[in-house]
Design a protein around this motif. Structure first.
Motif, PDB file in Angstrom:
ATOM      1  N   TYR A   1      -3.616  -4.105   6.423  1.00 61.09           N
ATOM      2  CA  TYR A   1      -3.088  -3.856   7.847  1.00 61.09           C
ATOM      3  C   TYR A   1      -3.302  -2.430   8.295  1.00 61.09           C
ATOM      4  CZ  TYR A   1      -0.078  -3.533  11.855  1.00 61.09           C
ATOM      5  OH  TYR A   1       0.462  -3.423  12.961  1.00 61.09           O
ATOM      6  N   VAL A   2      -4.092  -2.324   9.404  1.00 57.86           N
ATOM      7  CA  VAL A   2      -4.272  -0.772   9.732  1.00 57.86           C
ATOM      8  C   VAL A   2      -3.223  -0.474  10.995  1.00 57.86           C
ATOM      9  CG1 VAL A   2      -5.858   0.808  10.635  1.00 57.86           C
ATOM     10  CG2 VAL A   2      -6.615  -0.729   8.861  1.00 57.86           C
TER      11      VAL A   2
ATOM     12  N   VAL B   1       1.080  -1.072  -0.003  1.00 61.29           N
ATOM     13  CA  VAL B   1      -0.094  -0.107   0.085  1.00 61.29           C
ATOM     14  C   VAL B   1       0.862   1.128   0.134  1.00 61.29           C
ATOM     15  CG1 VAL B   1      -1.815   1.318   1.339  1.00 61.29           C
ATOM     16  CG2 VAL B   1      -1.627  -1.342   1.305  1.00 61.29           C
ATOM     17  N   ALA B   2       0.425   2.302  -0.717  1.00 59.91           N
ATOM     18  CA  ALA B   2       1.222   3.571  -0.664  1.00 59.91           C
ATOM     19  C   ALA B   2       0.106   4.715  -0.248  1.00 59.91           C
ATOM     20  CB  ALA B   2       1.712   3.926  -2.155  1.00 59.91           C
ATOM     21  N   ASP B   3       0.477   5.242   0.797  1.00 60.64           N
ATOM     22  CA  ASP B   3      -0.511   6.319   1.313  1.00 60.64           C
ATOM     23  C   ASP B   3      -0.213   7.768   0.988  1.00 60.64           C
ATOM     24  OD1 ASP B   3      -2.135   4.716   2.741  1.00 60.64           O
ATOM     25  OD2 ASP B   3      -0.943   4.915   4.374  1.00 60.64           O
ATOM     26  N   GLY B   4      -0.840   8.603   0.372  1.00 63.70           N
ATOM     27  CA  GLY B   4      -0.759   9.929   0.168  1.00 63.70           C
ATOM     28  C   GLY B   4      -1.805  10.782   0.995  1.00 63.70           C
ATOM     29  N   ASP B   5      -1.750  12.185   0.982  1.00 65.07           N
ATOM     30  CA  ASP B   5      -2.360  13.043   2.019  1.00 65.07           C
ATOM     31  C   ASP B   5      -4.023  12.739   1.797  1.00 65.07           C
ATOM     32  OD1 ASP B   5      -0.458  13.946   2.868  1.00 65.07           O
ATOM     33  OD2 ASP B   5      -0.379  15.901   1.612  1.00 65.07           O
ATOM     34  N   GLN B   6      -4.466  12.500   0.180  1.00 65.97           N
ATOM     35  CA  GLN B   6      -5.880  12.509   0.150  1.00 65.97           C
ATOM     36  C   GLN B   6      -6.128  10.823  -0.346  1.00 65.97           C
ATOM     37  OE1 GLN B   6      -7.690  15.647  -0.485  1.00 65.97           O
ATOM     38  NE2 GLN B   6      -5.961  16.652   0.367  1.00 65.97           N
ATOM     39  N   TRP B   7      -5.274  10.354  -0.738  1.00 66.29           N
ATOM     40  CA  TRP B   7      -5.463   8.819  -1.616  1.00 66.29           C
ATOM     41  C   TRP B   7      -4.587   7.961  -0.983  1.00 66.29           C
ATOM     42  CZ3 TRP B   7      -9.868   8.439  -4.366  1.00 66.29           C
ATOM     43  CH2 TRP B   7     -10.488   9.532  -5.022  1.00 66.29           C
ATOM     44  N   ARG B   8      -5.059   6.628  -1.148  1.00 63.09           N
ATOM     45  CA  ARG B   8      -4.455   5.344  -0.743  1.00 63.09           C
ATOM     46  C   ARG B   8      -4.327   4.526  -2.031  1.00 63.09           C
ATOM     47  NH1 ARG B   8      -6.640   3.819   4.210  1.00 63.09           N
ATOM     48  NH2 ARG B   8      -5.039   4.885   5.238  1.00 63.09           N
TER      49      ARG B   8
ATOM     50  N   MET C   1       4.175 -11.859   9.141  1.00 64.41           N
ATOM     51  CA  MET C   1       3.953 -12.144   7.919  1.00 64.41           C
ATOM     52  C   MET C   1       3.021 -11.164   7.162  1.00 64.41           C
ATOM     53  SD  MET C   1       5.248 -14.950   7.643  1.00 64.41           S
ATOM     54  CE  MET C   1       4.789 -15.461   5.957  1.00 64.41           C
ATOM     55  N   PHE C   2       2.146 -10.394   8.087  1.00 63.71           N
ATOM     56  CA  PHE C   2       1.103  -9.639   7.459  1.00 63.71           C
ATOM     57  C   PHE C   2       1.335  -8.193   8.459  1.00 63.71           C
ATOM     58  CE2 PHE C   2      -2.955  -7.680   6.479  1.00 63.71           C
ATOM     59  CZ  PHE C   2      -3.051  -7.749   4.706  1.00 63.71           C
ATOM     60  N   GLY C   3       2.070  -7.016   8.008  1.00 61.00           N
ATOM     61  CA  GLY C   3       2.116  -6.179   8.658  1.00 61.00           C
ATOM     62  C   GLY C   3       2.151  -4.663   8.240  1.00 61.00           C
ATOM     63  N   PRO C   4       2.686  -3.563   8.808  1.00 60.97           N
ATOM     64  CA  PRO C   4       2.460  -2.344   8.225  1.00 60.97           C
ATOM     65  C   PRO C   4       2.701  -2.305   6.706  1.00 60.97           C
ATOM     66  CG  PRO C   4       3.465  -2.198  10.276  1.00 60.97           C
ATOM     67  CD  PRO C   4       3.246  -3.565   9.959  1.00 60.97           C
ATOM     68  N   GLY C   5       1.785  -1.578   6.040  1.00 61.06           N
ATOM     69  CA  GLY C   5       2.085  -1.131   4.447  1.00 61.06           C
ATOM     70  C   GLY C   5       1.559  -2.444   3.693  1.00 61.06           C
ATOM     71  N   GLN C   6       1.007  -3.585   4.206  1.00 53.38           N
ATOM     72  CA  GLN C   6       0.852  -4.435   3.351  1.00 53.38           C
ATOM     73  C   GLN C   6      -0.753  -4.939   3.173  1.00 53.38           C
ATOM     74  OE1 GLN C   6       3.230  -7.520   5.734  1.00 53.38           O
ATOM     75  NE2 GLN C   6       2.979  -8.721   3.448  1.00 53.38           N
ATOM     76  N   CYS C   7      -1.323  -5.249   1.871  1.00 53.22           N
ATOM     77  CA  CYS C   7      -2.499  -5.644   1.752  1.00 53.22           C
ATOM     78  C   CYS C   7      -2.505  -6.876   1.129  1.00 53.22           C
ATOM     79  CB  CYS C   7      -3.234  -4.454   0.881  1.00 53.22           C
ATOM     80  SG  CYS C   7      -2.605  -4.175  -0.803  1.00 53.22           S
TER      81      CYS C   7
ATOM     82  N   LEU D   1      -7.733  -4.456  11.265  1.00 57.40           N
ATOM     83  CA  LEU D   1      -7.601  -4.900   9.843  1.00 57.40           C
ATOM     84  C   LEU D   1      -8.703  -4.474   9.114  1.00 57.40           C
ATOM     85  CD1 LEU D   1      -6.366  -8.574  10.191  1.00 57.40           C
ATOM     86  CD2 LEU D   1      -4.861  -6.568   9.616  1.00 57.40           C
ATOM     87  N   GLU D   2      -8.668  -4.274   7.703  1.00 57.89           N
ATOM     88  CA  GLU D   2      -9.699  -3.722   7.155  1.00 57.89           C
ATOM     89  C   GLU D   2      -9.984  -4.603   5.791  1.00 57.89           C
ATOM     90  OE1 GLU D   2      -9.429   1.103   5.936  1.00 57.89           O
ATOM     91  OE2 GLU D   2      -9.113  -0.229   4.058  1.00 57.89           O
ATOM     92  N   LEU D   3     -11.160  -4.904   5.635  1.00 55.34           N
ATOM     93  CA  LEU D   3     -11.763  -5.520   4.751  1.00 55.34           C
ATOM     94  C   LEU D   3     -12.537  -4.866   3.562  1.00 55.34           C
ATOM     95  CD1 LEU D   3     -13.117  -8.346   7.020  1.00 55.34           C
ATOM     96  CD2 LEU D   3     -10.942  -8.132   6.168  1.00 55.34           C
ATOM     97  N   MET D   4     -11.936  -4.813   2.275  1.00 58.65           N
ATOM     98  CA  MET D   4     -12.680  -4.248   1.498  1.00 58.65           C
ATOM     99  C   MET D   4     -13.483  -5.438   0.686  1.00 58.65           C
ATOM    100  SD  MET D   4     -10.095  -1.538  -0.310  1.00 58.65           S
ATOM    101  CE  MET D   4     -11.000  -0.927  -1.788  1.00 58.65           C
ATOM    102  N   VAL D   5     -14.734  -5.253   0.468  1.00 56.34           N
ATOM    103  CA  VAL D   5     -15.492  -6.397   0.096  1.00 56.34           C
ATOM    104  C   VAL D   5     -16.741  -5.566  -1.109  1.00 56.34           C
ATOM    105  CG1 VAL D   5     -17.326  -6.323   1.730  1.00 56.34           C
ATOM    106  CG2 VAL D   5     -17.074  -8.517   0.548  1.00 56.34           C
ATOM    107  N   ARG D   6     -17.022  -6.615  -1.968  1.00 54.88           N
ATOM    108  CA  ARG D   6     -18.273  -6.306  -2.826  1.00 54.88           C
ATOM    109  C   ARG D   6     -19.239  -5.967  -2.328  1.00 54.88           C
ATOM    110  NH1 ARG D   6     -14.873  -9.705  -5.499  1.00 54.88           N
ATOM    111  NH2 ARG D   6     -13.725  -8.814  -7.316  1.00 54.88           N
TER     112      ARG D   6
END
Ligand SMILES: [Zn+2]
Lengths: 93, 202
Positions: B166-167, B70-77, B146-152, B173-178
């Motif tokens: 990973y939050v 994951v890459a984070d910006g000010d407005q977008w990820r 295995m699953f830490g900061p900056g990972q999805c 943890l965040e789940l994006m789902v349909r």
């Protein structure tokens, strides 16, 4: 359950993948020039080896990329995973 | 979006005030829906400097090219989905302007920008039993080693396709789902968390 290494995502569970049959089967350049027997050979005939088999998998529930693998059809052991377009490790068979 | 159209979370009948009040004390997990987050599906060639420059100009982000990061910006990820595909996630309502701006910035290039905001929804899961609950339906190893900061990661949770991010080490943890799977996922979470207690919150 098999454990499969996607060339991009790494080791993932078999449930995330789909199977795509034998790899490295080239579509004939000019299908119109083939006899029915030659076309049927391309469509249907596979080597079905006992032992080392080069085959296609797709990481359906992950990155959705197709890739190739070499798997032993007797033991189910994977010998190699490689990206589409890459030469099979160990060279041509 | 027009002012006359009311957005509705797919979990509107699950994440109710009554459900909030029924949340146990010391719950093992807390589920917090994050509906309406802007979500844009972006495709293009990250080895093409013109493409990455244009995306950086609009979003302020250098698109991640390491798988499942994951890459984070000010407005977008930006979340890596495959070697030429990302989700851009932003504040609710930001999608329309961003799609227009991206299309202008990328005009003439080989790319795809699609607003999938209304097709997706997000659930934030936190609390001490977060990993134990998800492990019941997810084959990924979510241990912080295995699953830490900056990972999805895109994977399955009990047959439902999700993107896990990973939050923090709460853990959250965040789940994006349909959105059509959101109700199923909620019911599955309620069941999987039965032995630990599940709280729901706004
Ligand atoms: Zn993959």
């Amino acid at each position: 359950m098999l454990y499969i290494k996607c060339p991009w995502c790494g080791w993932r569970d078999e449930s995330e993948f789909g199977y795509g049959g034998e790899a490295h089967i080239k579509r004939p350049e000019d299908p119109d020039a083939l006899s029915d027997a030659e076309w049927a050979d391309y469509l249907f005939m596979r080597t079905n080896p006992r032992g080392s088999h080069r085959e296609r998998w797709v990481h359906t529930a992950g990155c959705r990329r197709w890739f190739n693998a070499i798997r032993d059809t007797q033991t189910y052991e994977f010998k190699a995973f490689y990206k589409m377009g890459e030469e099979p490790p160990g060279g041509e068979q | 979006m027009s002012e006359s159209i009311r957005q509705e979370s797919p979990l509107v009948e699950r994440n109710t005030r009554a459900r909030h009040q029924a949340s146990p004390a010391n719950a093992g997990i807390t589920v917090r829906p994050r509906p309406f987050l802007a979500c844009i599906n972006l495709r293009g060639d990250p080895s093409d400097g013109a493409f990455t420059d244009a995306v950086r100009g609009v979003t302020g982000i250098d698109l991640p090219t390491t798988p499942n990061t994951v890459a984070d910006g000010d407005q977008w990820r930006a979340l890596w989905l495959c070697p030429d595909e990302w989700y851009l996630v932003g504040a609710p309502g930001a999608e329309n302007d961003a799609v227009d701006t991206l299309e202008q910035a990328l005009a003439g290039q080989h790319f795809a920008v699609n607003d999938v905001t209304s097709g997706m929804t997000t659930l934030e899961i936190s609390g001490p039993r977060t990993r134990d609950v998800l492990a019941k339906g997810c084959t990924l190893d979510l241990h912080p080693r295995m699953f830490g900061p900056g990972q999805c990661a895109q994977t399955l949770i009990s047959h439902a396709g999700v993107v896990i991010r990973y939050v923090d080490d709460q853990p959250t943890l965040e789940l994006m789902v349909r959105r059509s799977f959101a109700d199923y996922l909620w019911v599955w979470l309620e069941d999987a968390a039965l032995e630990y207690g599940m709280a729901a919150t706004e």
